[in-house]
Design a protein around this motif. Structure first.
Motif, mmCIF file in Angstrom:
data_model
loop_
_atom_site.group_PDB
_atom_site.id
_atom_site.type_symbol
_atom_site.label_atom_id
_atom_site.label_comp_id
_atom_site.label_asym_id
_atom_site.label_seq_id
_atom_site.Cartn_x
_atom_site.Cartn_y
_atom_site.Cartn_z
ATOM 1 N N GLY A 23 0.914 -1.220 -0.031
ATOM 2 C CA GLY A 23 -0.057 0.175 -0.015
ATOM 3 C C GLY A 23 0.971 1.266 -0.022
ATOM 4 N N HIS A 24 0.608 2.118 0.890
ATOM 5 C CA HIS A 24 1.266 3.340 0.851
ATOM 6 C C HIS A 24 1.689 3.649 2.424
ATOM 7 C CE1 HIS A 24 1.039 8.000 0.064
ATOM 8 N NE2 HIS A 24 2.364 7.539 0.578
ATOM 9 N N PHE A 25 2.922 3.720 2.809
ATOM 10 C CA PHE A 25 3.109 3.978 4.289
ATOM 11 C C PHE A 25 4.188 4.890 4.574
ATOM 12 C CE2 PHE A 25 2.207 -0.565 2.993
ATOM 13 C CZ PHE A 25 1.220 -0.926 3.981
ATOM 14 N N LEU A 31 10.440 8.696 5.487
ATOM 15 C CA LEU A 31 10.439 7.737 4.396
ATOM 16 C C LEU A 31 9.032 7.245 4.048
ATOM 17 C CD1 LEU A 31 13.254 5.031 4.437
ATOM 18 C CD2 LEU A 31 13.023 6.901 3.010
ATOM 19 N N HIS A 32 8.732 7.359 2.785
ATOM 20 C CA HIS A 32 7.672 6.833 2.323
ATOM 21 C C HIS A 32 7.595 5.447 1.488
ATOM 22 C CE1 HIS A 32 4.505 10.335 2.630
ATOM 23 N NE2 HIS A 32 5.525 10.678 3.533
ATOM 24 N N ALA A 33 6.852 4.415 1.654
ATOM 25 C CA ALA A 33 6.909 3.306 1.043
ATOM 26 C C ALA A 33 5.848 2.754 0.447
ATOM 27 C CB ALA A 33 7.722 2.283 1.941
ATOM 28 N N SER A 190 8.537 13.818 -2.951
ATOM 29 C CA SER A 190 9.229 13.086 -3.841
ATOM 30 C C SER A 190 8.230 11.654 -3.834
ATOM 31 C CB SER A 190 10.580 12.621 -3.643
ATOM 32 O OG SER A 190 10.713 11.976 -2.315
ATOM 33 N N CYS A 191 7.205 11.426 -3.117
ATOM 34 C CA CYS A 191 6.686 10.214 -3.228
ATOM 35 C C CYS A 191 5.524 10.182 -4.338
ATOM 36 C CB CYS A 191 5.820 10.003 -1.876
ATOM 37 S SG CYS A 191 4.918 8.468 -1.668
ATOM 38 N N GLU A 192 5.403 9.197 -5.190
ATOM 39 C CA GLU A 192 4.519 9.053 -6.266
ATOM 40 C C GLU A 192 3.307 8.768 -5.836
ATOM 41 O OE1 GLU A 192 5.319 9.671 -9.565
ATOM 42 O OE2 GLU A 192 7.290 10.561 -8.992
ATOM 43 N N LEU A 193 3.313 7.939 -4.717
ATOM 44 C CA LEU A 193 1.968 7.501 -4.165
ATOM 45 C C LEU A 193 1.149 8.872 -3.499
ATOM 46 C CD1 LEU A 193 3.394 4.372 -2.540
ATOM 47 C CD2 LEU A 193 1.700 4.351 -4.447
ATOM 48 N N CYS A 194 2.007 9.674 -2.969
ATOM 49 C CA CYS A 194 1.226 11.109 -2.372
ATOM 50 C C CYS A 194 0.699 11.605 -3.720
ATOM 51 C CB CYS A 194 2.329 11.724 -1.732
ATOM 52 S SG CYS A 194 2.592 11.148 -0.066
ATOM 53 N N LYS A 195 1.655 11.902 -4.800
ATOM 54 C CA LYS A 195 1.108 12.573 -6.075
ATOM 55 C C LYS A 195 -0.177 11.860 -6.309
ATOM 56 C CE LYS A 195 5.497 13.978 -7.191
ATOM 57 N NZ LYS A 195 6.913 13.565 -7.667
HETATM 58 ZN ZN LIG Z 1 3.829 8.947 0.061
#
Ligand SMILES: [Zn+2]
Length: 205
Positions: A23-25, A31-33, A190-195
């Motif tokens: 998922g998105h953590f 860090l985002h992962a 820089s997180c693609e999942l956030c975007k």
């Molecule tokens: Zn993120």
């Protein structure tokens, strides 16, 4: 199951037990992962704990230099996630002893052993943990072990989840059962999942 479980078998075991989530953590470090791993959720079950720690011990035992040290080898882990792995590996190897380090209370990242624990100068130590991600804990543990005159002869973890800017343990033998290439981002911008607007789950470790 193979004597040394394959990458696919380890991943399946981690998924079945809820230890591996996708998922998105968001980690406390910022860090985002795309993956989150809690190996202790797999170690709840003694059968799985045995599969993983015996498999890891076989990788270690295959190293002839370490194999020759086993009767005097200390298995040292950071508390608490490394403990069940360390005991399983020690029992499977028939190594000398297990002990562990705990965080000092001042949140500095420094660790310490229990009072009255004495390391012997030149003692051979295998560092064991459930997971190597940023490597901060094992780096600190290595520093602590060496500060007391013992010698780290190798590292063994159930899962290697390489994060950006991981530490360099040089030529030390390094063993793992599975490598997970989760996607890490240094921060939210820089997180693609956030975007993409995927909601992030905050995780504690
Ligand atoms: Zn993120």
């Amino acid at each position: 199951m193979h004597l040394v479980p394959t990458q696919e078998e380890v991943v399946a075991l981690l998924e079945q037990t809820g230890a591996l989530r996708r998922g998105h953590f968001e980690y406390p470090s910022g860090l985002h992962a795309s993956e989150h791993l809690q190996v202790p959720l797999a170690m709840r079950y003694y059968q799985h704990a045995k599969t993983l720690s015996v498999g890891l011990s076989r990788l270690v035992r295959a190293n002839p230099e370490i194999r020759a040290m086993i009767p005097a080898l200390s298995i040292v882990a950071p508390a608490t996630g490394g403990l069940p792995v360390a005991y399983g590996v020690c029992e499977a190897l028939r190594a000398h002893q297990v002990y562990w380090a705990e965080p000092e209370n001042n949140r500095s990242g420094a660790m310490r052993f229990r009072q009255f624990l004495e390391q012997v100068r030149g003692e051979k130590v295998l560092l064991v943990d459930d997971l190597l991600r940023t490597g901060a804990k094992l780096s600190e543990l290595k520093r602590l072990v060496e500060a007391n005159g013992a010698e780290v002869v190798g590292l063994a973890v159930v899962v290697w989840q390489p994060a950006p800017d991981g530490p360099d343990f040089g030529s030390l033998p390094f063993y793992y059962l599975a490598k997970l290439d989760g996607i890490f981002y240094q921060d939210a911008p820089s997180c693609e999942l956030c975007k993409k607007g995927v909601p992030a789950v905050k995780v504690r470790v």
